[in-house]
Design an enzyme around this catalytic site. Structure first.
Site, mmCIF file in Angstrom:
data_model
loop_
_atom_site.group_PDB
_atom_site.id
_atom_site.type_symbol
_atom_site.label_atom_id
_atom_site.label_comp_id
_atom_site.label_asym_id
_atom_site.label_seq_id
_atom_site.Cartn_x
_atom_site.Cartn_y
_atom_site.Cartn_z
ATOM 1 C CE1 TYR A 1 0.105 2.506 -6.914
ATOM 2 C CE2 TYR A 1 -1.895 2.646 -5.595
ATOM 3 C CZ TYR A 1 -0.933 3.255 -6.375
ATOM 4 O OH TYR A 1 -0.989 4.623 -6.606
ATOM 5 C CB SER B 1 -1.921 6.575 -3.472
ATOM 6 O OG SER B 1 -3.158 5.994 -3.825
#
Ligand SMILES: NC(=O)c1ccc[n+]([C@@H]2O[C@H](COP(=O)([O-])OP(=O)(O)OC[C@H]3O[C@@H](n4cnc5c(N)ncnc54)[C@H](OP(=O)(O)O)[C@@H]3O)[C@@H](O)[C@H]2O)c1
Length: 267
Positions: free
Chosen positions: A159, A146
């Site tokens: 995250y 990501s």
């Protein structure tokens, strides 16, 4: 020439790919694209209903498995190997969102879950499927990381940290397994609209909504990365400069993000 066409040329059957998180969003888009390109697939996820639905749509096998559970991953990989001793592609895509929660917002169990699924899930899956990838060599591993794994400034810290760990794992393991005939690709998506990350609904302005891409774009880039042997790919590609700024001037970014957080708190 696609990998499946190359395999057909050599008189082999369709190549086999295992896609984790293949029941939704990016993983389902990858499954659909690979199926269209002639791949045979095994899809993996926890919830059987969605998984069986996508598997039947694309003519895949499916395995219910929590990638955070090392024992379960080893059991499922052994079962897949019994049916398919050699696999050509593993896509480590299973992951969960942190829902914008910072370190102070999330429960300790949620922080543990993020690390267990987003980082360790990729580690356990590669360990368990490594013998089958070696048997299928030359083979490929794609880790879906990501942009949050390249930039850390502000909320979503837990995250972001799980994705930083996964990205570092992906980059380093690529060197370690190079001698085994396995090519490791890191695909780095930005904002993508999926059931687990409903990013488009986060924005009111049309201009911002347009920055959110579709999962099919990631699927297209995964197939391209494998076929063209690209080791690292941002999706969309224009996220790359932001990662370069973070790497080149981390102090500057941290100071700017901190100043804006303090201003917000004073309002
Ligand atoms: N969408 C974005 O903006 C974005 C951006 C950058 C990176 N990513 C990454 O892309 C990947 C896919 O996300 P997505 O947006 O497609 O989300 P999604 O629509 O929620 O899909 C996630 C998939 O992973 C599976 N999964 C979750 N936890 C699992 C576990 N413990 N074991 C096995 N399967 C599990 C889910 O099925 P079950 O829940 O049934 O297990 C589902 O199939 C994630 O790694 C995410 O971090 C997404």
């Amino acid at each position: 020439m696609t990998l499946s066409a190359r395999a057909a040329d050599r008189g082999e059957g369709p190549p086999l790919a295992v896609v984790t998180g293949g029941s939704s969003g990016i993983g389902a888009a990858i499954a659909r694209r690979l199926a269209r390109r002639g791949w045979q697939l095994v899809l993996v996820a926890r919830g059987e209903e969605r998984l069986a639905e996508v598997a039947s749509e694309v003519g895949a096998e499916h395995e219910v498995c929590d990638v955070a559970d090392r024992g379960e991953v080893e059991r499922v990989a052994a079962a897949v190997r019994e049916r398919h001793p050699a696999i050509r592609l593993l896509v480590n895509n299973a992951g969960i969102a942190g829902h914008g929660g910072g370190f102070l917002d999330l429960e300790p169990e949620q922080i543990e879950q993020l690390v267990r699924i987003n980082y360790l899930g990729s580690v356990w899956c590669l360990r368990a499927f490594m013998p089958a990838l070696e048997a299928g060599a030359p083979s490929d591993l794609v880790n879906i990381a990501s942009v949050a794994g390249t930039i850390a400034a502000g909320h979503s810290g837990p995250y972001s940290a799980s994705k930083h760990a996964q990205l570092a794992f992906s980059r380093s393991v690529g060197v370690e397994v190079a001698g085994s005939g396995i090519t490791v690709h890191t695909v780095i998506p930005g904002l993508i609209d999926t059931p687990g990350f409903p990013n488009r609904s986060r924005f009111r302005s049309r201009a911002l909504k347009r920055l959110v891409a579709e999962p099919e774009l990631v699927a297209e880039q995964v197939a391209r990365a494998v076929e063209r042997k690209r080791l690292e790919q941002f999706v969309p590609h224009w996220y790359r400069p932001a990662a370069i700024v973070q790497a080149a001037a981390p102090g500057l970014l941290a100071r700017a993000a901190r100043a804006s957080a303090v201003r917000r708190k004073r309002k």
